[in-house]
Scaffold this motif. Structure first.
Motif, short mmCIF file in Angstrom:
data_model
loop_
_atom_site.label_atom_id
_atom_site.label_comp_id
_atom_site.label_asym_id
_atom_site.label_seq_id
_atom_site.Cartn_x
_atom_site.Cartn_y
_atom_site.Cartn_z
N ILE B 48 0.83 -1.21 0.00
CA ILE B 48 0.00 0.00 0.00
C ILE B 48 0.87 1.26 0.00
O ILE B 48 0.62 2.21 -0.74
CB ILE B 48 -0.96 -0.01 1.22
CG1 ILE B 48 -1.87 -1.25 1.16
CG2 ILE B 48 -1.77 1.27 1.29
CD1 ILE B 48 -2.61 -1.43 -0.15
N MET B 51 2.53 2.08 -3.32
CA MET B 51 1.76 2.75 -4.38
C MET B 51 2.21 4.21 -4.53
O MET B 51 2.06 4.79 -5.60
CB MET B 51 0.27 2.72 -4.06
CG MET B 51 -0.34 1.32 -4.05
SD MET B 51 -2.01 1.31 -3.35
CE MET B 51 -2.92 2.14 -4.66
N ALA B 78 -2.40 -2.20 -5.11
CA ALA B 78 -3.59 -2.12 -4.24
C ALA B 78 -4.22 -3.50 -4.12
O ALA B 78 -4.65 -3.91 -3.04
CB ALA B 78 -4.60 -1.12 -4.81
N GLY B 79 -4.25 -4.24 -5.22
CA GLY B 79 -4.80 -5.60 -5.20
C GLY B 79 -3.99 -6.52 -4.29
O GLY B 79 -4.55 -7.30 -3.53
N LEU B 82 -4.84 -5.89 -0.84
CA LEU B 82 -6.12 -6.52 -0.50
C LEU B 82 -5.98 -8.00 -0.17
O LEU B 82 -6.52 -8.48 0.83
CB LEU B 82 -7.09 -6.39 -1.68
CG LEU B 82 -8.12 -5.28 -1.67
CD1 LEU B 82 -9.04 -5.41 -2.88
CD2 LEU B 82 -8.94 -5.32 -0.40
N ARG B 95 -8.63 -5.36 8.84
CA ARG B 95 -7.94 -4.40 7.98
C ARG B 95 -7.91 -3.02 8.64
O ARG B 95 -6.90 -2.31 8.60
CB ARG B 95 -8.64 -4.31 6.62
CG ARG B 95 -7.75 -3.71 5.55
CD ARG B 95 -8.51 -3.08 4.38
NE ARG B 95 -9.39 -3.99 3.68
CZ ARG B 95 -10.10 -3.64 2.60
NH1 ARG B 95 -9.97 -2.42 2.10
NH2 ARG B 95 -10.91 -4.49 2.03
N ARG B 287 -0.74 8.41 3.71
CA ARG B 287 -1.65 7.30 4.00
C ARG B 287 -2.70 7.72 5.03
O ARG B 287 -3.87 7.38 4.93
CB ARG B 287 -0.84 6.10 4.51
CG ARG B 287 -1.66 4.85 4.67
CD ARG B 287 -2.02 4.24 3.32
NE ARG B 287 -3.13 3.31 3.44
CZ ARG B 287 -4.39 3.61 3.10
NH1 ARG B 287 -4.71 4.79 2.61
NH2 ARG B 287 -5.33 2.71 3.26
N ARG B 289 -3.79 10.78 5.60
CA ARG B 289 -4.73 11.72 4.99
C ARG B 289 -5.77 10.97 4.16
O ARG B 289 -6.98 11.20 4.28
CB ARG B 289 -3.98 12.73 4.10
CG ARG B 289 -4.91 13.69 3.36
CD ARG B 289 -4.16 14.64 2.43
NE ARG B 289 -3.18 14.01 1.58
CZ ARG B 289 -3.45 13.19 0.56
NH1 ARG B 289 -4.71 12.90 0.28
NH2 ARG B 289 -2.49 12.66 -0.16
N ALA B 290 -5.30 10.03 3.32
CA ALA B 290 -6.24 9.28 2.47
C ALA B 290 -7.24 8.51 3.35
O ALA B 290 -8.44 8.49 3.07
CB ALA B 290 -5.48 8.33 1.55
N GLY B 294 -11.24 9.51 3.70
CA GLY B 294 -12.22 8.53 3.22
C GLY B 294 -13.17 8.04 4.30
O GLY B 294 -14.08 7.26 4.01
N TRP B 296 -15.66 9.30 5.94
CA TRP B 296 -17.11 9.56 5.76
C TRP B 296 -17.69 8.67 4.67
O TRP B 296 -18.87 8.30 4.73
CB TRP B 296 -17.35 11.04 5.48
CG TRP B 296 -16.87 11.51 4.13
CD1 TRP B 296 -15.63 12.02 3.84
CD2 TRP B 296 -17.60 11.49 2.90
NE1 TRP B 296 -15.55 12.32 2.49
CE2 TRP B 296 -16.74 12.01 1.89
CE3 TRP B 296 -18.88 11.09 2.54
CZ2 TRP B 296 -17.12 12.13 0.56
CZ3 TRP B 296 -19.27 11.22 1.21
CH2 TRP B 296 -18.40 11.73 0.24
N VAL B 297 -16.88 8.30 3.67
CA VAL B 297 -17.37 7.43 2.60
C VAL B 297 -17.58 6.02 3.14
O VAL B 297 -18.61 5.38 2.88
CB VAL B 297 -16.37 7.40 1.41
CG1 VAL B 297 -16.91 6.48 0.31
CG2 VAL B 297 -16.11 8.80 0.88
N ARG B 298 -16.60 5.53 3.91
CA ARG B 298 -16.74 4.18 4.48
C ARG B 298 -17.94 4.13 5.44
O ARG B 298 -18.69 3.15 5.46
CB ARG B 298 -15.44 3.77 5.18
CG ARG B 298 -14.24 3.65 4.23
CD ARG B 298 -13.01 3.02 4.90
NE ARG B 298 -12.54 3.78 6.05
CZ ARG B 298 -11.69 4.81 5.97
NH1 ARG B 298 -11.21 5.20 4.80
NH2 ARG B 298 -11.30 5.45 7.05
N GLU B 299 -18.10 5.21 6.21
CA GLU B 299 -19.26 5.25 7.12
C GLU B 299 -20.57 5.23 6.34
O GLU B 299 -21.53 4.54 6.72
CB GLU B 299 -19.21 6.52 7.99
CG GLU B 299 -18.25 6.41 9.15
CD GLU B 299 -17.83 7.78 9.69
OE1 GLU B 299 -18.56 8.79 9.46
OE2 GLU B 299 -16.76 7.86 10.34
N ALA B 301 -21.11 3.95 3.37
CA ALA B 301 -21.34 2.63 2.77
C ALA B 301 -21.86 1.66 3.82
O ALA B 301 -22.78 0.87 3.56
CB ALA B 301 -20.03 2.11 2.15
#
Lengths: 304, 362
Positions: B48, B51, B78-79, B82, B95, B287, B289-290, B294, B296-299, B301
């Motif tokens: 990660i 990248m 990234a894969g 995962l 994770r 890392r 910051r990203a 993110g 709020w997006v994970r929350e 989903a």
């Protein structure tokens, strides 16, 4: 068990077939008959391919900026997929433009090995780029990205579905490939649009703000440039005005299920009577190109 | 240790001795589990964080073909992350927790990624030398004793081999280009050679974890053995490229049938591992910051999968709508004054798994 050491053995062999992407540049249209269909105007067809190609190239560039920055690994991978699909479309369309009208390709120093698609991508100045302004806008947060991807992929899918019946067999084939890709892009964006609209208060607030940011550039997608009208008349291209209603219905479905309405905001104005299709862009476009072109321009006779 | 635990340990050790795989449901010593979580998580983190140095050049790639290759490569990483986080999850880790450990500096990643990428040639050099060293490290792990890790490594090694070829091919193309390009390649190799040698870890005499890891079949070769193998494989490739490896002591030893070579600067290695490399702070900040951007997006989903805004308002609603519409739907409509009457609210999970935009619509 497979001997994974053979990766090393492969590095020094003389057999080009072992390389994933060959050992040198390959024309993406190699082996394809690029003869113009009867009655098609070469310069107009090339200009049209640049418009569609630049949309894909510049949007791919913006989406690639998400790499290592996405909200989760799955989204990093998905956005890279979309960017790669669009980059593939851009390469084919720029190569089609160069084959139709070699005069469209910028001149490089004698002996330069830079292929036409790269001359077009890296050695044109800003005013020669014909993408719509929607695709050059900075990404913003994930909600802005989702809104922009939904609008763009819905528009472009409707366009390439019609383009698949182009009288130019090359454009027709490129469009047929793009239909499959854009169907996924639209689906991805649509699902995230719904998720954000109905996930949390915060995601809904950001989505609404994203709509407000993206929507003013939406109308420009459907205003036909003279070139687009001409190629449509010649049966090789599509007049974007002809897909406006279909796109509207599709977007309305997504808004409706998301419990949102489209913003009522004035469209982004033109510059001296022109927009992206005329080579008149927003302020960020110059910075985007400066970054994208910097290495290629430093080595005009370089081999990559 | 109870009798049954003693029996289980005998079984475990017999499995290791037969070179069979340990699977997630098998009993394993806690220290084996902890060692694996540490190693696999560090490997995932390396993918990660890795990248970033290459992602640094995606927007400046000098040809469309190179841009596609580089973007696909960063996507592969990234894969890999995962698969490896998934392998870790079979050991009971999550994770989310591992990511927090990374950005809080409680778990490490490969130090090579704390060096900056300063020219486009670095994209090729990383593929050739860094991925090459990674493959030398990782190929033996395809036979590692823990099943999910070993199987993830088989796929990862195949993709890494692909990346190494792409890197080598970029350098070889640039070496056929201009003088400026050849100089760029040499300068890049000069910078990455020593850090690449460091990727195998400290000399065996200073490697505290090697012995136990080898006994458990987690590790298969020592650091020095792998480093030697890497140097021996790389020398003919450098010759084929036409670049010079920056080590005046690098010579073929006829007696050993191997190359003699100088040791990298282990003080520098220690400094970088401790956090004072050129990019340590930058990589972690990126890392973090990203991850935080993110959140709020994970929350969203997760909330959507559990019914989203509608479910939340439904929980507070007590009356039954006379139209018979689900409470969840009314919740959304009450919330949004602009809601169209044609909305048919669907369950979050159902909508989430629908396969097209149209499928989500009435």
């Amino acid at each position: 068990m497979t001997d994974h050491h053979n990766a090393y053995d492969g590095l020094l062999g003389g057999d080009a077939s072992q390389w994933a992407f060959g050992t040198d540049f390959e024309d993406p249209l190699a082996g394809v008959d690029t003869t113009l269909p009867e009655g098609a105007d070469a310069a107009a067809l090339a200009a049209y391919c640049l418009m569609l190609g630049d949309d894909a190239l510049i949007y791919s560039h913006r989406l690639s900026e998400w790499a290592s920055n996405a909200p989760d690994l799955e989204e990093d991978i998905a956005l890279a997929n979309v960017a790669l699909d669009l980059l593939g479309q851009a390469r084919l369309l720029l190569a089609r433009a160069a084959a139709a009208d070699p005069d469209a390709v910028p001149a490089l120093p004698p002996g330069s090995p830079v292929p036409p698609e790269d001359a077009l991508a890296f050695f044109r100045d800003e005013h020669a780029f014909r993408n719509v302004r929607l695709v050059e806008a900075e990404n913003g947060d994930f909600a802005v990205t989702v809104v922009r991807l939904l609008v763009f992929s819905t528009y472009r899918l409707a366009l390439v579905q019609r383009l698949a019946t182009s009288r130019d067999p090359v454009l027709s084939a490129i469009a047929a490939k793009a239909v499959k890709e854009l169907t996924y892009h639209r689906d991805y964006a649509g699902r995230w649009f719904l998720t954000l609209a109905r996930g949390t208060e915060e995601s809904r607030r950001r989505l609404v703000r994203g709509l407000d940011l993206v929507w003013p550039l939406h109308d420009e997608l459907f205003v036909a440039h003279d070139v687009e009208r001409l190629v449509a008349e010649q049966g090789v291209g599509v007049d974007p005005a002809s897909v406006a209603d279909e796109v509207d219905v599709l977007l309305e479905q997504v808004f409706s299920v998301s419990g949102l309405e489209r913003p009522r905001l004035p469209r982004t104005g033109s510059v001296a009577g022109g927009t992206g299709r005329h080579g008149r862009h927003s302020e960020g476009m110059g910075r985007l190109l400066a970054e994208m072109q910097v290495v290629a321009r430093a080595h005009p006779t370089g081999r990559w | 240790m109870t009798v049954s635990e003693a029996d289980q340990l005998v079984d475990f050790e017999a499995t290791i001795a037969r070179h069979d795989r340990i699977e997630p449901r098998d009993w394993m010593p806690e220290k084996y589990r902890a060692t694996l979580v540490r190693q696999v998580a560090q490997h995932a983190h390396s993918e990660i964080i890795g990248m970033q140095p290459e992602g640094n050049w995606i927007t400046r790639a000098p040809s469309l073909r190179r841009k596609a290759i580089l973007l696909a490569k960063v996507q592969d990483e990234a894969g890999h992350g995962l698969y490896l986080y998934s392998a870790c999850e079979t050991l009971g880790a999550s994770r989310q927790d591992l990511t927090l450990k990374l950005i809080e500096g409680r778990q490490k990643y490969s130090s090579i990624f704390n060096y900056p990428t300063l020219s486009y040639a670095d994209v090729g050099t990383i593929g050739w030398l860094v991925d090459g060293a990674a493959i030398a490290n990782q190929v033996p792990l395809c036979r590692t004793s823990y099943g999910p890790y070993g199987r993830a490594m088989i796929r990862i090694c195949k993709e890494e081999s692909f990346h190494q070829r792409q890197g080598f091919e970029l350098l070889s193309t640039m070496m056929r280009g201009t003088d400026a390009q050849r100089a760029m390649v040499q300068e890049s190799v000069d910078r990455f050679w020593w850090p690449a040698l460091m990727m195998f870890g400290p000399p065996d005499v200073d490697s505290p974890n090697t012995e136990q890891s080898m006994a458990w079949g987690i590790k298969r070769d020592t650091n020095d053995e792998l480093r030697q193998k890497f140097v021996d494989m790389t020398v003919p490739q450098a010759r084929a490229l036409g670049v010079t490896l920056p080590d005046p002591d690098l010579v073929w030893d006829e007696e050993r049938q191997a190359h003699d070579f100088a040791q990298p600067d282990w003080d520098e290695f220690a400094t970088v591992v401790k956090g004072s490399g050129p990019c340590n702070a930058q990589r972690i900040a990126h890392r973090r910051r990203a991850h935080e951007d993110g959140a709020w997006v994970r929350e969203a989903a997760t909330a959507f999968a559990h019914g989203g805004l509608e479910a939340r308002s439904a929980r507070t609603s007590t009356s039954v709508d006379e139209s018979g519409a689900p409470a969840a739907q009314r919740g959304l409509e009450a919330r949004s004054a602009r809601t169209s009457t044609s909305v048919v609210a669907r369950g979050g999970l159902e909508a989430q798994t629908s396969t097209s935009v149209e499928a989500s619509t009435p």
